[in-house]
Write an enzyme that holds these catalytic residues in place. Structure first.
Site, PDB file in Angstrom:
ATOM      1  CE  LYS A  79      -4.029   1.936   2.469  1.00 34.81           C
ATOM      2  NZ  LYS A  79      -4.827   1.893   3.703  1.00 34.81           N
ATOM      3  CB  SER A 154      -8.110   3.989   2.637  1.00 36.39           C
ATOM      4  OG  SER A 154      -7.211   3.310   3.524  1.00 36.39           O
ATOM      5  CB  SER A 178      -8.255   1.038   5.454  1.00 34.33           C
ATOM      6  OG  SER A 178      -8.964   2.239   5.407  1.00 34.33           O
TER       7      SER A 178
HETATM    8  N1  GLN Z   1     -13.020   4.304   5.970  1.00 27.31           N
HETATM    9  C1  GLN Z   1     -12.473   4.743   7.227  1.00 27.31           C
HETATM   10  C2  GLN Z   1     -12.130   6.198   7.143  1.00 27.31           C
HETATM   11  O1  GLN Z   1     -12.436   6.773   6.168  1.00 27.31           O
HETATM   12  C3  GLN Z   1     -11.276   3.896   7.563  1.00 27.31           C
HETATM   13  C4  GLN Z   1     -10.016   4.369   7.012  1.00 27.31           C
HETATM   14  C5  GLN Z   1      -8.851   3.520   7.350  1.00 27.31           C
HETATM   15  O2  GLN Z   1      -8.980   2.476   7.983  1.00 27.31           O
HETATM   16  N2  GLN Z   1      -7.690   4.004   6.972  1.00 27.31           N
HETATM   17  O3  GLN Z   1     -11.584   6.768   8.026  1.00 27.31           O
END
Ligand code: GLN
Length: 512
Positions: A79, A154, A178
């Site tokens: 990532k 994400s 994410s």
């Molecule tokens: N979707 C969540 C957010 O927008 C989780 C993001 C993540 O785990 N980096 O914060």
């Protein structure tokens, strides 16, 4: 399509160790696959120029009889939130376009030392803020099951790379879901380890008290093999646990051998059922509970009233921490600098942040700065911290009654690109089931449990365990996976309709 891209990391490892195949061949097969499908999927932001050289060096070392880790020679996708010395690390943001870090993240260094072959950097929502990968400054990733749909976020890039057979395994980061939510909507496996189990050194921070790096894969065993390599104490991360850890691969193998839940108490979170959950998601989840019960599990309903406030607390704590972490992008130290003629330092900084950050990042910086401002601190940030404590207590009392907690890993299957882009709240609610684990620091796993009858898209289950009990997730996750695969006659991803570029094309045109 080469057979090699269909293999799991564990299978590749066996073939590599038996010298039936070289790392160069395995790496080339994945690079070919990326060339073939990534124009459609867009899982990658950057492909490594060093992959084949690295693979050749590992092959040479193997011929010399040098000791190798179990995954030596296996390719991996990383990532883009993780620092890599030989590739740009942008966290999906324009403000870091082209930035090449001066050091590797600890997890990346450990992968290299173990002989894994980094294939490239995967797409993500900007600074890991999002649930669809649509907030990437570099365009969205598409779900290999249906190119009109989101791959989660994400870390949609890592999950899509694994689901599209572009990489056998990948690394992600999970602040609120994410890793687990993208795994759920792409039919892959993803693990958020216990907070502090895996080093965050060199992971571009979103919210430091919530962030964890973890594996993404097509099987539970593969995630375990990766966590065995990246995990463990790191003196560079002051929140890194000093515990010794058991072999997670052994735990997964134990589960695969047992294929049983005899004596295992499984808690079903009452708050994560029914309303707001897609019918097919709920149906597959209920069927999985029946399967667990049939194989010996004792199913217990768990009431965790504070979990209802987890999303609200998270969206105060996360923006507060993010607004502080993102202050370092000031046009001076990293990446982009926009200098209007005659501008003062303040104006350069403002112009750079205006141009370099996307809307979601700006929204959260504003929210976080507001929540932390004098006069509002106690009302917002302080209250959210109290809710966080209540959530930790609900977990503690649940784990007095059960060994693992389960819920759907996401409330719906993959939604359409664009569907929730203009509705931040709808986007935030995707992580309703995954956020509590981050707030409490406990480990969570997302794993596929079938396809929803109404749309044929993957459904994921989330397993959670007490802090430091990551091995429990691998053991029970592997047992469940094995029981499910017996029903399906193989892995869920083998049923993905969009594996060939032509089919992907057709899917994109709405013909499938
Ligand atoms: N979707 C969540 C957010 O927008 C989780 C993001 C993540 O785990 N980096 O914060």
């Amino acid at each position: 399509m080469s057979e090699l891209i269909r293999m799991t990391a564990a299978e590749l490892s066996e073939k590599l160790r038996a010298k039936e195949v070289s790392s160069v061949e395995v790496t080339q097969a994945h690079l070919d696959r990326i060339a073939e499908v990534d124009g459609d999927v867009h899982a990658f932001l950057h492909i490594s120029e060093n992959a084949l050289t690295t693979a050749a060096a590992i092959d040479a070392a193997r011929l010399d009889g040098t000791e190798h880790s179990p995954l030596a020679g296996v390719p991996i996708a990383i990532k883009d939130v993780l620092c890599t010395v030989d590739m740009p690390s942008t966290a999906g943001s324009k403000i870091l376009e082209g930035w090449v870090p001066p050091y590797d993240a600890t997890v990346v260094r450990r992968l290299r030392e173990a002989g894994l072959v980094p294939l490239g950097k995967t797409n993500m929502d900007e600074f890991a803020m999002g649930s669809s990968t649509e907030h990437s400054a570099y365009g969205p990733t598409r779900n290999p099951w249906d190119l009109e749909r989101i791959p989660g976020g994400s870390g949609g890039g890592s999950a899509a790379a694994v689901a599209a057979f572009e990489a056998p395994v990948a690394l992600g980061s999970d602040t609120g879901g994410s890793i687990r939510q993208p795994a759920a909507v792409t039919g892959s496996v993803g693990v958020k380890p216990t907070y502090g189990a895996v080093s965050r050194y060199g992971a571009i921070a979103l919210a430091s008290s919530l962030d964890q790096v973890g594996p993404v894969s097509r099987t539970v065993l593969d995630s375990a093999l990766v966590q065995d390599i990246i995990g463990g104490h790191d003196p560079h991360d002051s929140t890194s646990l000093t515990d010794g850890w058991p072999s997670f691969a052994d735990a997964a193998r134990q589960g695969l051998a047992e294929r049983s839940f005899k004596g295992v108490r499984v808690g079903v979170v009452k708050q994560f059922q029914g309303e707001g959950f897609q019918a097919g998601v709920q149906q597959r989840f209920d069927e999985s509970l029946e399967l667990l019960a049939k194989n010996g599990a004792e199913i217990v309903e768990i009431d965790a009233p504070s979990f209802e406030y987890a999303v609200a607390a998270y969206y105060l704590i996360l923006p507060a921490e993010a607004s502080s972490n993102l202050a370092k992008f000031d046009s001076v130290r990293f990446g982009l600098r926009v200098s209007p003629p005659g501008a003062t330092v303040d104006k350069v900084m403002a112009a750079t942040r205006e141009e370099g950050f996307g809307d979601e990042v700006k929204r959260r910086i504003i929210l976080g700065t507001y929540a932390l401002s004098a006069g509002y601190y106690d009302a917002y940030y302080g209250s959210a911290q109290k809710v966080r404590t209540l959530i930790q207590r609900d977990f503690a009392s649940a784990f007095e009654k059960v060994d693992v907690l389960v819920s759907p890993a996401a409330p719906t299957t993959a939604f359409k690109l664009g569907e929730k882009l203009d509705d931040p709240l709808a986007m935030y609610l995707n992580d309703i089931t995954t956020i509590p684990a981050n707030l409490a620091g406990v480990p969570g796993m997302g794993l596929p449990i079938g396809l929803a009858p109404e749309d044929g898209l993957p459904v994921g289950m989330q397993l959670m365990a007490p802090a430091r009990e990551d091995a429990r997730l691998y053991r029970h996750g592997a047992a469940l996976e094995s029981l499910l695969e017996e029903q399906w006659g193989g892995s869920l991803l083998a049923q993905a309709p969009a594996l060939e570029p032509a089919e992907m094309e057709a899917a994109r045109d709405g013909a499938v």
